[in-house]
Scaffold this motif. Structure first.
Motif, PDB file in Angstrom:
ATOM      1  N   SER A 171       0.777  -1.218  -0.008  1.00  0.00           N
ATOM      2  CA  SER A 171       0.109   0.124   0.009  1.00  0.00           C
ATOM      3  C   SER A 171       1.043   1.113   0.087  1.00  0.00           C
ATOM      4  N   ASN A 176      -2.438   5.327  -4.105  1.00  0.00           N
ATOM      5  CA  ASN A 176      -3.477   5.000  -3.431  1.00  0.00           C
ATOM      6  C   ASN A 176      -3.612   4.041  -2.115  1.00  0.00           C
ATOM      7  N   TYR A 178      -4.640   3.854   0.760  1.00  0.00           N
ATOM      8  CA  TYR A 178      -5.912   3.727   1.740  1.00  0.00           C
ATOM      9  C   TYR A 178      -6.729   2.669   0.623  1.00  0.00           C
ATOM     10  N   GLU A 179      -7.004   2.806  -0.474  1.00  0.00           N
ATOM     11  CA  GLU A 179      -7.741   2.065  -1.297  1.00  0.00           C
ATOM     12  C   GLU A 179      -7.306   0.830  -1.471  1.00  0.00           C
ATOM     13  N   GLN A 182      -7.909  -1.294   1.589  1.00  0.00           N
ATOM     14  CA  GLN A 182      -9.360  -1.940   1.506  1.00  0.00           C
ATOM     15  C   GLN A 182      -9.450  -2.896   0.734  1.00  0.00           C
ATOM     16  N   GLU A 200     -13.427  -1.375   9.551  1.00  0.00           N
ATOM     17  CA  GLU A 200     -12.023  -0.709  10.141  1.00  0.00           C
ATOM     18  C   GLU A 200     -12.032  -0.536  11.454  1.00  0.00           C
TER      19      GLU A 200
END
Length: 285
Positions: A171, A176, A178-179, A182, A200
């Protein structure tokens, strides 16, 4: 040491010259741009990789009972563990090598230079993982969990797993981050933001952050001080500081005893330092 989430047992050892050299050279590989921006993602990824290498060298984790030690390398085990376990082990290594108390130098807004200290054992007790009642381990997918949402449509289930060191590295190297986390760690049956947010929140409780602000008070003006603790950076900085004089130590020992560099590098750090101190004391008499 037992890791808080995986429950795996970890043992530590003292560094030798080969370890010190690798730690120093890994630190020199960080670019000036990264050092100028310590909070940047590339800098964080590089620091995490250096900490991973140091921990793989100086900490031995016992592989899970269902995995053979031949098929599982020490580094691959660390990559598969949560950041909580990883940072807990880093602080365990720091405590093993340098003691439980950590002292940080910070500067208050009033320009006063202050020293804040904290206990590693106390810090780790505060980062105790807790599983919400709405979370249950997945029966069909080992390492994954199911979260039932009472506030959403009945039967709504979000599947997730706790982010690992490998997830963090991937990551951080993504535009990106955060995406990416996820996508790798959360599978929601609903596109609703509330479902993802609930997952989360559960992940934060089950894998609490060890790197966090440390509370203190300025003795000069009484202002609150909250310096941010970055576990990987803290431990790496101290490992590099303890190894910083190794080249001069090797030079002194080789010049005095005419031993090969390989033999000196194989020495534990404490023995190499003892020889160097003895040579220095003899020369000053």
């Amino acid at each position: 040491m037992r890791l808080p989430i995986s429950g795996l047992e970890v043992t530590f050892r003292l560094p030798n010259g080969h370890d010190d050299l690798a730690i120093l050279e890994a630190g020199s590989g960080i670019s000036r741009n990264n050092r100028a921006d310590p909070r940047g993602r590339e800098s964080q990824a590089t620091t995490l990789e250096c900490a991973l290498d140091a921990l793989s060298r100086l900490a031995k984790v016992r592989p899970p009972a269902d995995e053979s030690s031949d098929a599982t390398t020490n580094e691959s085990i660390w990559l598969s563990l949560t950041i909580t376990d990883f940072e807990s082990a880093l602080l365990g290594l720091r405590s093993f090598l340098f003691g439980d108390t950590v002292r940080c130098i910070v500067r208050c807004v009033c320009t006063e230079r202050m020293e804040i200290d904290f206990s590693i054992a106390h810090l780790l007790r505060e980062a105790h993982p807790r599983a919400p009642r709405s979370v249950q381990p997945s029966i069909t997918r080992p390492g994954w969990f199911g979260l039932h949402h009472k506030q959403l449509q009945p039967g709504t289930l979000t599947i997730f797993r706790l982010p690992t060191v490998e997830d963090q590295l991937v990551s951080l190297r993504s535009p990106n981050p955060y995406e990416v986390l996820q996508e790798r760690c959360i599978e929601s049956g609903q596109p609703a933001r509330r479902a993802t947010a609930s997952a989360e929140h559960a992940m934060e409780s089950m894998s609490p952050t060890v790197s966090r602000p440390i509370d203190g008070v300025c003795a000069a003006c009484g202002a609150a001080l909250n310096p941010q603790l970055h576990v990987s950076s803290l431990v790496l900085d101290e490992l590099r500081a303890s190894a910083a004089s190794m080249h001069s130590e090797i030079h002194a020992i080789a010049a005095t005893y005419h031993w090969d560099e390989s033999a000196i590098l194989a020495m534990p750090q404490v023995r190499r330092m003892a020889y160097s101190d003895a040579i220095h004391q003899a020369g000053s008499q």
